[in-house]
Design an enzyme around this catalytic site. Structure first.
Site, PDB file in Angstrom:
ATOM      1  N   ARG A  72      -8.976 -10.028  -1.060  1.00 44.97           N
ATOM      2  CA  ARG A  72      -8.954 -10.481  -2.528  1.00 44.97           C
ATOM      3  C   ARG A  72      -9.219 -11.769  -2.954  1.00 44.97           C
ATOM      4  O   ARG A  72      -8.752 -12.478  -2.207  1.00 44.97           O
ATOM      5  CB  ARG A  72      -7.567  -9.884  -3.343  1.00 44.97           C
ATOM      6  CG  ARG A  72      -7.575  -8.300  -3.727  1.00 44.97           C
ATOM      7  CD  ARG A  72      -6.200  -7.773  -4.158  1.00 44.97           C
ATOM      8  NE  ARG A  72      -4.987  -8.345  -3.596  1.00 44.97           N
ATOM      9  CZ  ARG A  72      -4.490  -9.719  -3.437  1.00 44.97           C
ATOM     10  NH1 ARG A  72      -4.817 -10.227  -4.368  1.00 44.97           N
ATOM     11  NH2 ARG A  72      -3.346  -9.516  -2.751  1.00 44.97           N
ATOM     12  N   TYR A 201     -15.492  -5.737  -0.883  1.00 48.91           N
ATOM     13  CA  TYR A 201     -14.151  -5.653  -0.114  1.00 48.91           C
ATOM     14  C   TYR A 201     -13.136  -4.999  -0.956  1.00 48.91           C
ATOM     15  O   TYR A 201     -12.906  -5.197  -2.133  1.00 48.91           O
ATOM     16  CB  TYR A 201     -13.441  -7.154   0.177  1.00 48.91           C
ATOM     17  CG  TYR A 201     -12.081  -6.956   0.448  1.00 48.91           C
ATOM     18  CD1 TYR A 201     -11.809  -6.333   1.785  1.00 48.91           C
ATOM     19  CD2 TYR A 201     -11.156  -7.181  -0.401  1.00 48.91           C
ATOM     20  CE1 TYR A 201     -10.456  -6.179   1.998  1.00 48.91           C
ATOM     21  CE2 TYR A 201      -9.773  -6.880  -0.298  1.00 48.91           C
ATOM     22  CZ  TYR A 201      -9.598  -6.364   1.032  1.00 48.91           C
ATOM     23  OH  TYR A 201      -8.027  -6.107   1.244  1.00 48.91           O
ATOM     24  N   GLY A 202     -12.435  -4.225  -0.563  1.00 47.93           N
ATOM     25  CA  GLY A 202     -11.660  -3.148  -1.043  1.00 47.93           C
ATOM     26  C   GLY A 202     -10.934  -3.510  -2.396  1.00 47.93           C
ATOM     27  O   GLY A 202     -11.345  -3.014  -3.534  1.00 47.93           O
ATOM     28  N   LYS A 210      -6.149  -2.157  -7.597  1.00 40.16           N
ATOM     29  CA  LYS A 210      -5.248  -3.371  -7.937  1.00 40.16           C
ATOM     30  C   LYS A 210      -5.947  -3.528  -9.609  1.00 40.16           C
ATOM     31  O   LYS A 210      -5.166  -3.786 -10.403  1.00 40.16           O
ATOM     32  CB  LYS A 210      -5.700  -4.552  -7.233  1.00 40.16           C
ATOM     33  CG  LYS A 210      -4.977  -4.365  -6.026  1.00 40.16           C
ATOM     34  CD  LYS A 210      -3.394  -4.164  -6.287  1.00 40.16           C
ATOM     35  CE  LYS A 210      -2.353  -3.662  -5.076  1.00 40.16           C
ATOM     36  NZ  LYS A 210      -2.502  -4.214  -3.630  1.00 40.16           N
ATOM     37  N   HIS A 230       3.766  -2.820  -8.306  1.00 43.12           N
ATOM     38  CA  HIS A 230       3.003  -3.090  -6.865  1.00 43.12           C
ATOM     39  C   HIS A 230       4.380  -2.593  -5.976  1.00 43.12           C
ATOM     40  O   HIS A 230       5.053  -3.374  -5.409  1.00 43.12           O
ATOM     41  CB  HIS A 230       2.913  -4.424  -6.783  1.00 43.12           C
ATOM     42  CG  HIS A 230       2.170  -4.754  -5.523  1.00 43.12           C
ATOM     43  ND1 HIS A 230       1.834  -5.786  -4.933  1.00 43.12           N
ATOM     44  CD2 HIS A 230       1.470  -3.823  -4.681  1.00 43.12           C
ATOM     45  CE1 HIS A 230       1.094  -5.638  -3.829  1.00 43.12           C
ATOM     46  NE2 HIS A 230       0.514  -4.544  -3.740  1.00 43.12           N
ATOM     47  N   SER A 252       1.736  -8.678  -1.071  1.00 46.96           N
ATOM     48  CA  SER A 252       0.843  -8.077  -0.105  1.00 46.96           C
ATOM     49  C   SER A 252       0.947  -8.449   1.227  1.00 46.96           C
ATOM     50  O   SER A 252       1.220  -9.505   1.386  1.00 46.96           O
ATOM     51  CB  SER A 252      -0.756  -8.461  -0.727  1.00 46.96           C
ATOM     52  OG  SER A 252      -0.782  -8.234  -1.940  1.00 46.96           O
ATOM     53  N   ALA A 253       0.780  -7.358   2.313  1.00 46.53           N
ATOM     54  CA  ALA A 253       0.916  -7.504   3.540  1.00 46.53           C
ATOM     55  C   ALA A 253       2.596  -7.954   4.060  1.00 46.53           C
ATOM     56  O   ALA A 253       2.447  -8.831   4.865  1.00 46.53           O
ATOM     57  CB  ALA A 253      -0.039  -8.424   4.253  1.00 46.53           C
ATOM     58  N   CYS A 254       3.473  -7.479   3.226  1.00 46.32           N
ATOM     59  CA  CYS A 254       5.029  -7.712   3.546  1.00 46.32           C
ATOM     60  C   CYS A 254       5.695  -6.645   3.967  1.00 46.32           C
ATOM     61  O   CYS A 254       6.771  -6.717   3.758  1.00 46.32           O
ATOM     62  CB  CYS A 254       5.515  -8.769   2.454  1.00 46.32           C
ATOM     63  SG  CYS A 254       4.718 -10.300   2.189  1.00 46.32           S
ATOM     64  N   LYS A 256       5.135  -2.912   2.605  1.00 45.54           N
ATOM     65  CA  LYS A 256       5.451  -1.599   1.769  1.00 45.54           C
ATOM     66  C   LYS A 256       4.998  -0.231   2.704  1.00 45.54           C
ATOM     67  O   LYS A 256       5.684   0.643   2.513  1.00 45.54           O
ATOM     68  CB  LYS A 256       4.533  -1.758   0.717  1.00 45.54           C
ATOM     69  CG  LYS A 256       5.184  -2.585  -0.228  1.00 45.54           C
ATOM     70  CD  LYS A 256       4.192  -2.704  -1.512  1.00 45.54           C
ATOM     71  CE  LYS A 256       2.834  -3.256  -1.530  1.00 45.54           C
ATOM     72  NZ  LYS A 256       2.545  -4.529  -0.965  1.00 45.54           N
ATOM     73  N   ASN A 258       4.544   0.065   5.657  1.00 46.02           N
ATOM     74  CA  ASN A 258       5.548   0.377   6.826  1.00 46.02           C
ATOM     75  C   ASN A 258       6.844   0.916   6.176  1.00 46.02           C
ATOM     76  O   ASN A 258       7.559   1.926   6.837  1.00 46.02           O
ATOM     77  CB  ASN A 258       5.815  -1.230   7.517  1.00 46.02           C
ATOM     78  CG  ASN A 258       4.681  -1.182   8.692  1.00 46.02           C
ATOM     79  OD1 ASN A 258       4.984  -0.792   9.673  1.00 46.02           O
ATOM     80  ND2 ASN A 258       3.815  -1.886   8.207  1.00 46.02           N
ATOM     81  N   ASP A 281       1.971   1.863  -2.132  1.00 43.67           N
ATOM     82  CA  ASP A 281       1.357   0.528  -2.810  1.00 43.67           C
ATOM     83  C   ASP A 281       1.510   0.135  -3.976  1.00 43.67           C
ATOM     84  O   ASP A 281       1.903  -0.720  -4.612  1.00 43.67           O
ATOM     85  CB  ASP A 281      -0.027   0.219  -2.593  1.00 43.67           C
ATOM     86  CG  ASP A 281      -0.694  -1.169  -2.631  1.00 43.67           C
ATOM     87  OD1 ASP A 281       0.079  -2.126  -2.097  1.00 43.67           O
ATOM     88  OD2 ASP A 281      -1.568  -1.280  -3.195  1.00 43.67           O
ATOM     89  N   ARG A 378      -8.595  -3.391   7.569  1.00 40.99           N
ATOM     90  CA  ARG A 378      -7.897  -2.143   6.868  1.00 40.99           C
ATOM     91  C   ARG A 378      -8.387  -0.725   7.315  1.00 40.99           C
ATOM     92  O   ARG A 378      -9.507  -0.511   7.518  1.00 40.99           O
ATOM     93  CB  ARG A 378      -7.881  -2.165   5.186  1.00 40.99           C
ATOM     94  CG  ARG A 378      -7.469  -3.452   4.932  1.00 40.99           C
ATOM     95  CD  ARG A 378      -6.359  -3.416   3.792  1.00 40.99           C
ATOM     96  NE  ARG A 378      -5.660  -4.656   3.410  1.00 40.99           N
ATOM     97  CZ  ARG A 378      -4.526  -4.687   2.942  1.00 40.99           C
ATOM     98  NH1 ARG A 378      -4.027  -3.603   2.523  1.00 40.99           N
ATOM     99  NH2 ARG A 378      -3.754  -6.045   2.630  1.00 40.99           N
ATOM    100  N   ARG A 409       8.660 -12.497   2.111  1.00 36.32           N
ATOM    101  CA  ARG A 409       8.945 -13.214   3.547  1.00 36.32           C
ATOM    102  C   ARG A 409       9.612 -14.358   3.320  1.00 36.32           C
ATOM    103  O   ARG A 409       9.176 -15.216   2.872  1.00 36.32           O
ATOM    104  CB  ARG A 409       7.473 -13.316   4.061  1.00 36.32           C
ATOM    105  CG  ARG A 409       6.710 -12.322   4.715  1.00 36.32           C
ATOM    106  CD  ARG A 409       5.320 -12.785   5.335  1.00 36.32           C
ATOM    107  NE  ARG A 409       4.622 -11.422   5.561  1.00 36.32           N
ATOM    108  CZ  ARG A 409       4.552 -10.860   6.792  1.00 36.32           C
ATOM    109  NH1 ARG A 409       5.113 -11.519   7.686  1.00 36.32           N
ATOM    110  NH2 ARG A 409       4.031  -9.782   6.865  1.00 36.32           N
ATOM    111  N   ASP A 505      14.289   0.234  11.873  1.00 39.54           N
ATOM    112  CA  ASP A 505      15.766  -0.031  11.624  1.00 39.54           C
ATOM    113  C   ASP A 505      16.091  -0.319  10.312  1.00 39.54           C
ATOM    114  O   ASP A 505      17.192  -0.395   9.910  1.00 39.54           O
ATOM    115  CB  ASP A 505      16.033  -1.068  12.534  1.00 39.54           C
ATOM    116  CG  ASP A 505      16.234  -0.680  14.081  1.00 39.54           C
ATOM    117  OD1 ASP A 505      16.709   0.463  14.174  1.00 39.54           O
ATOM    118  OD2 ASP A 505      15.539  -1.000  14.908  1.00 39.54           O
TER     119      ASP A 505
END
Ligand code: GTP
Ligand code: SPV
Ligand code: MN
Length: 596
Positions: A72, A201-202, A210, A230, A252-254, A256, A258, A281, A378, A409, A505
């Protein structure tokens, strides 16, 4: 080709877009298998998509974007509300008249010698009272094939709209020349319109994601009494069969995707715990007839970060990508036409093509410090592939939410978990979120920035008004409001390594959160909120993590937090008059508690 709808508002707008872009051909996307198969075959024949191993990855395709077009672009993303103050200090703004005038010539004739694909789609299950309709016109088959996975695409989408309504989002996309200097991602919230140009791009071009489901939808939600966030949505099934639903907002990329698909540690699965994925997301949330907050996932697939995804870290995400998936900017193993990315396993393919298209010796290339897959590469995978997809995934009413979680993070400041004192304080906790930046957007990586509610790049109106809307929703929900928490999986030790094992965990933290919602466990009051007693975080079966480690992960460093409070004060100044007084009160209360 005849229109798929009688709705005159749609047809009039489509005619205008055709007149503007002047495509050679026009194709309405009905979503049929025949049509999509033909588009796949065409994209393979032109090299736009590469077919992968039919036995190992049936129905899977590969796509490579231009190296200048891999994430983005927040500096080229605009919220064009009529008044500048309605976009607020955290968005790029331009007068809509000026922006239309600037972009119209760029779209004029942009599709000559190309086909215009007209994509009707529904965000949310068809027939859901929470769903909304969009139409995207595009000159990219890649967009059509991704939208086929990410949304409920095709003629059925018009069922929700009907023959007269004007409530659909108009999305115009052209990859044009993929020129980064002329790239624009523009939202016109008052016009229900999105214009995107010069990207493929996506997040810049799958306009349902988004651009619509967050930027436009957040604005609609404010006006219509709901929320677009989000956030992932997951259900935690307890041994007695009861399922509790929670949402979580991480930048983003933190983490979700997972968290949304986590597999609980053995001690939990043996006792009968299970996690169900509703979304990874985006969540649309609205009070239901019983006064509780209900959530749907407006999407129909996962546009997930590939690197770091493996059998151990996220088994369910990996399993979701084993058929009918599109891979973008990962590496190819030319021996068997499968895909590879960093941390998939320890064996980079010898006969590899890296993400930019160069043939390389994978192990040597990696040993020299290069990456085979782009860090923001992705997968686009159908939700129905996910082994733990919730039975409620298509429930038009959504699922009732017990807890909402914020997180980011943070190497030091934020503890593993804490609970807000109440909704107002929880809104404050969301508003002060900060996180290290990632590869999901262009620009520096690893810099701490304020990212309120993980919505900094996605809020379609003034962030101060957005916070006011949160506070308003809290009043409407009253004592039925979800409890609000904050988590941080990313505290590091003196060597910079993550202390908390994370991934599956994280169930141990969700366990405490659920118990708090049920009033089944006590908490300790700290200056920033309620924290678990260290011994209330279950560490059974963990290697090297003891209750002392947990105590350390929960520690609140008052000096760091005083600095944090000063940073928040500075950040809040941006919002001037629009900062809700409740939030400045909460900041003053935090400062007072810290200096006690
Ligand atoms: P977007 O799709 O960009 O919104 O990202 P996301 O929030 O869904 O993030 P995702 O789950 O894809 O995770 C991004 C990165 O964070 C991956 O490299 C993961 O391996 C890593 N990650 C996710 N969860 C954890 C965790 O609990 N601990 C640690 N240390 N890393 C994690
Ligand atoms: C994000 O960046 O938060 C994503 C990927 O989920 S994108 O679709 O590019 O926005
Ligand atoms: Mn995201």
């Amino acid at each position: 080709m005849a229109s798929l709808t009688k709705n005159p508002n749609v047809n009039k707008w489509v005619d205008e877009m055709i007149a503007l872009c002047k495509p050679e051909k026009v194709m309405w996307i009905d979503g049929s298998k025949e049509q999509l198969d033909a588009l796949r075959a065409e994209a393979i024949s032109t090299g736009e998509m590469i077919k992968l191993n039919e036995e190992k990855l049936p129905g899977c395709l590969y796509h490579r974007t231009k190296p200048n077009d891999v994430a983005r672009v927040e500096d080229r993303t605009f919220i064009c509300s009529r008044k500048k103050e309605d976009a607020g200090p955290t968005n790029n703004w331009c007068d809509p008249k000026e922006m239309y005038a600037k972009l119209t010539p760029m779209y004029d004739g942009v599709m000559k010698n190309r086909t215009m694909y007209i994509i009707p789609y529904s965000m949310g299950p068809i027939g859901s009272p929470l769903a909304k309709v969009g139409v995207e016109v595009t000159d990219s088959i890649y967009v059509v094939l991704n939208m086929a996975i990410m949304t409920r695409m095709g003629a059925d989408a018009f069922k929700n709209l009907g023959d007269t309504s004007d409530d659909f989002v108009r999305g115009l996309h052209s990859k044009a020349d993929v020129d980064p200097e002329k790239r624009y991602i523009v939202q016109f919230p008052e016009d229900n319109t999105i214009w995107s140009i010069n990207s493929a791009y996506g997040g810049n071009v799958l306009l349902g994601k988004k651009c619509f489901a967050l930027r436009i939808a957040s604005y609609q939600g404010k006006n219509e009494g709901w929320m677009a966030e989000h956030m992932l949505i997951l259900g935690i099934e307890k041994p007695n069969g009861e399922i509790k639903y929670v949402t979580a907002a991480f930048p983003s990329a933190c983490g979700k995707t997972n968290l949304a698909m986590l597999i609980p540690p053995e001690g939990y699965t043996k006792r009968g715990y299970k996690v169900w994925t509703v979304g990874d997301d985006i969540a649309w949330l609205k009070p239901g007839p019983d006064g509780r907050l209900y959530a749907i996932n407006p999407e129909n697939g996962f546009f997930g970060v590939a690197p770091g995804t493996n059998e151990k870290s996220n088994f369910n995400a990996l399993a979701s990508t084993r058929k009918n998936t599109i891979f973008t900017n990962v590496a190819i193993n030319n021996d068997d036409m499968t895909v590879w990315w960093e941390k998939l396993d320890k064996n980079p393919p010898v006969n590899a093509t890296e993400w930019k298209g160069e043939k390389v010796n994978g192990p040597e290339y990696v040993a020299a410090g290069n990456k085979l897959a782009h860090p923001n590469s992705r997968f686009t995978a159908p939700a129905e592939n996910c082994p733990c997809i919730s039975p409620e995934f298509n429930n038009p009413q959504g699922v009732p939410i017990s807890a909402m979680i914020f997180g980011g993070r943070r190497a030091k400041t934020a503890p593993l978990v804490y609970q807000s004192f109440n909704w107002q304080h929880g809104t404050f906790v969301g508003s002060i979120m900060a996180s290290e930046t990632t590869a999901a957007a262009t620009g520096a990586v690893g810099v701490v920035r304020r990212d309120p509610m993980a919505m900094l790049p996605f809020c379609g109106y003034h962030m101060g008004d957005y916070w006011a809307h949160w506070l308003e929703m809290g009043k409407i929900l009253g004592d039925k409001a979800p409890k609000i928490f904050n988590v941080n999986w990313f505290r590091t030790d003196e060597n910079g390594d993550f202390i908390w094992p994370g991934y599956g965990d994280n169930m141990r933290v969700l366990d405490w959160i659920i118990e708090r919602c049920e009033g089944a466990v006590d908490a300790v009051e700290t200056p920033i909120g309620y924290e678990p007693k260290p011994e209330d975080i279950n560490v059974e079966g963990l290697d090297g993590i003891t209750t002392e480690t947990v105590a350390d992960l929960l520690s609140v460093d008052k000096d760091l937090w005083k600095e944090e409070a000063a940073g928040i004060e500075e950040f809040y100044k941006k919002f001037g008059e629009k900062l809700p007084k409740e939030l400045s009160e909460e900041l003053a209360n935090l400062k007072a508690r810290l200096s006690k």
